[in-house]
Design an enzyme around this catalytic site. Structure first.
Site, PDB file in Angstrom:
ATOM      1  N   SER A 132      57.727  77.929  13.089  1.00 50.12           N
ATOM      2  CA  SER A 132      56.786  77.333  14.034  1.00 50.12           C
ATOM      3  C   SER A 132      56.323  78.253  15.147  1.00 50.12           C
ATOM      4  CB  SER A 132      57.382  76.066  14.642  1.00 50.12           C
ATOM      5  OG  SER A 132      57.355  75.013  13.712  1.00 50.12           O
ATOM      6  N   TYR A 166      56.580  65.857  18.320  1.00 49.11           N
ATOM      7  CA  TYR A 166      56.288  67.108  17.613  1.00 49.11           C
ATOM      8  C   TYR A 166      55.923  66.810  16.164  1.00 49.11           C
ATOM      9  CZ  TYR A 166      56.912  72.067  16.461  1.00 49.11           C
ATOM     10  OH  TYR A 166      56.714  73.369  16.079  1.00 49.11           O
ATOM     11  N   SER A 167      54.772  67.315  15.734  1.00 50.37           N
ATOM     12  CA  SER A 167      54.306  67.033  14.381  1.00 50.37           C
ATOM     13  C   SER A 167      53.617  68.245  13.784  1.00 50.37           C
ATOM     14  CB  SER A 167      53.333  65.842  14.395  1.00 50.37           C
ATOM     15  OG  SER A 167      52.795  65.631  13.102  1.00 50.37           O
ATOM     16  N   ASN A 168      54.156  68.739  12.687  1.00 50.28           N
ATOM     17  CA  ASN A 168      53.531  69.853  11.982  1.00 50.28           C
ATOM     18  C   ASN A 168      52.142  69.493  11.463  1.00 50.28           C
ATOM     19  OD1 ASN A 168      55.687  71.995  11.932  1.00 50.28           O
ATOM     20  ND2 ASN A 168      56.832  70.322  11.016  1.00 50.28           N
ATOM     21  N   GLY A 213      61.283  78.384  16.073  1.00 49.13           N
ATOM     22  CA  GLY A 213      60.837  78.027  14.740  1.00 49.13           C
ATOM     23  C   GLY A 213      61.945  78.121  13.719  1.00 49.13           C
TER      24      GLY A 213
END
Length: 363
Positions: free
Chosen positions: A81, A178-180, A320
């Site tokens: 990330s 939090y969202s990819n 990440g």
């Protein structure tokens, strides 16, 4: 992507240290700290610290289990990330060029891709206030679920569809999660706005101009070229796990949210340029570094995290985790003191040893 199971302890949002302010550690102490991280549950750890007294680099552990070759100090690794900060920088550059605005809606750039996308802005994608479900939570990322499809190719629209099949977590702008999915969509927006793939824009706007020779967005290339430590997953019953080498796999499962490869030196160079104003005009950099509190002592801006240590120092950067690799990159706001570290976690919990390393580096 965000940290997965064993690497959760290494994210920025979990760092807690306590010590008076002091100088950065000498190389021997850094190496000692890295050895402690390895002893606590990793096969390798490499780091670079920069500060007023110069640059220190060190490594611990092995490049590959079963072989004596030490982990390469200047090795490359998957950064997960931390990729988000590179992409956010590109989006903010496009905003500065007036090719898009942060108040543009998802529907404006990606019509029909997200239900009710006319109520979600690009800013809300950048700072994780969109409410969109995190697509990685819809995947079976256990070794048993992921290993059989480690070489599968994923299209970003597939990843978004996994998220939009689930109800939103909250109304856009009313909370934080939090969202990819947010950054997969931003990668698609960059292509819609420029006509070029997000990786091309990262290359031409950041990697090339800064001379980041060890950094790339690999697309669907499964191998890490050049010197690198191997990553592993423990497979089998608790207490009798066997290491499975997961260095090679198709990173399209992470797409724009976390597919990049870099090195500690390149990450420090990138964040030094970013925080020093070389990549963004003042207005955009101010927007990026304006933080929303997401946990005690922790904040999130536009593709950038902060954590405030108990010795009073606030660090900017991003963490990440992706299969086999965990990364953290931490910097004072003026980037005069920096730490980037890559760990290949295996079994155990290196979190406390990692916190001690942060303590020695900054406090």
């Amino acid at each position: 992507m965000r940290s997965i199971s064993a690497v959760l302890a290494l994210t920025l949002l979990s760092l807690v240290v306590a010590a008076p302010a002091g100088a950065a550690p000498p190389r021997d102490e850094l190496r000692k700290d890295l050895r402690a991280v390895v002893a606590a549950g990793a096969t390798s750890a490499i780091a670079e610290i920069t500060g007023p007294s110069g640059t220190r680099r060190a490594a611990a552990g092995v490049a590959e289990l079963g072989r004596p070759t030490p982990a390469p100090v200047g090795g490359r690794f998957r950064i997960g990330s931390v990729s988000k900060t590179f992409l956010a920088t590109v989006v903010l550059q496009l905003a500065a060029e007036r090719r898009l605005t942060l108040d543009d809606t998802v529907e404006r750039w990606l019509p029909g891709i997200v239900p009710d996308g006319d109520g979600i802005t690009l800013r809300q994608l950048l700072d994780h206030t969109s409410g969109l479900y995190n697509y990685t939570a819809a995947l079976d990322l256990s070794p048993a679920g992921w290993l059989p499809q480690r070489y599968r190719s994923w299209d970003p629209a597939e990843l978004v569809a996994l998220a939009t099949a689930k109800p939103p977590l909250f109304a856009p702008g009313t909370d934080w999660s939090y969202s990819n999915t947010n950054y997969v969509l931003l990668g698609m927006v960059v292509k819609a706005a420029t006509g070029r793939h997000y990786s091309t824009e990262i290359q031409r706007r950041i990697i090339g101009p800064l001379g980041l020779r060890q950094t790339e967005s690999p697309g669907e290339r499964v191998r890490i070229s050049g010197p690198h430590a191997h990553g592993y997953l423990p497979v089998g019953p608790a207490g009798a796990e066997k290491p499975v080498d997961v260095t090679s796999y198709n990173p399209s499962i992470a797409d724009a949210a976390g597919d990049m490869i870099s090195s500690t030196a390149d990450l420090n160079r990138f964040f030094r340029a970013l925080l020093g104003g070389r990549l963004l005009p003042p207005a955009q950099l101010d927007a990026m570094t304006t933080m929303r509190t997401v946990a005690p002592g922790s904040g999130y801006g536009l593709g950038l995290e902060t954590t405030t240590l108990s010795c009073g120092i606030t660090l900017y950067g991003h963490g990440g985790g992706i299969f086999g690799y965990a990364t953290n990159t931490l910097h004072t706001r003026d980037a005069k003191r920096q730490l980037s570290i890559s760990v290949t976690p295996y079994v155990g919990d290196p979190g406390a040893a990692f916190e001690s390393l942060i303590d020695n580096a900054f406090c």
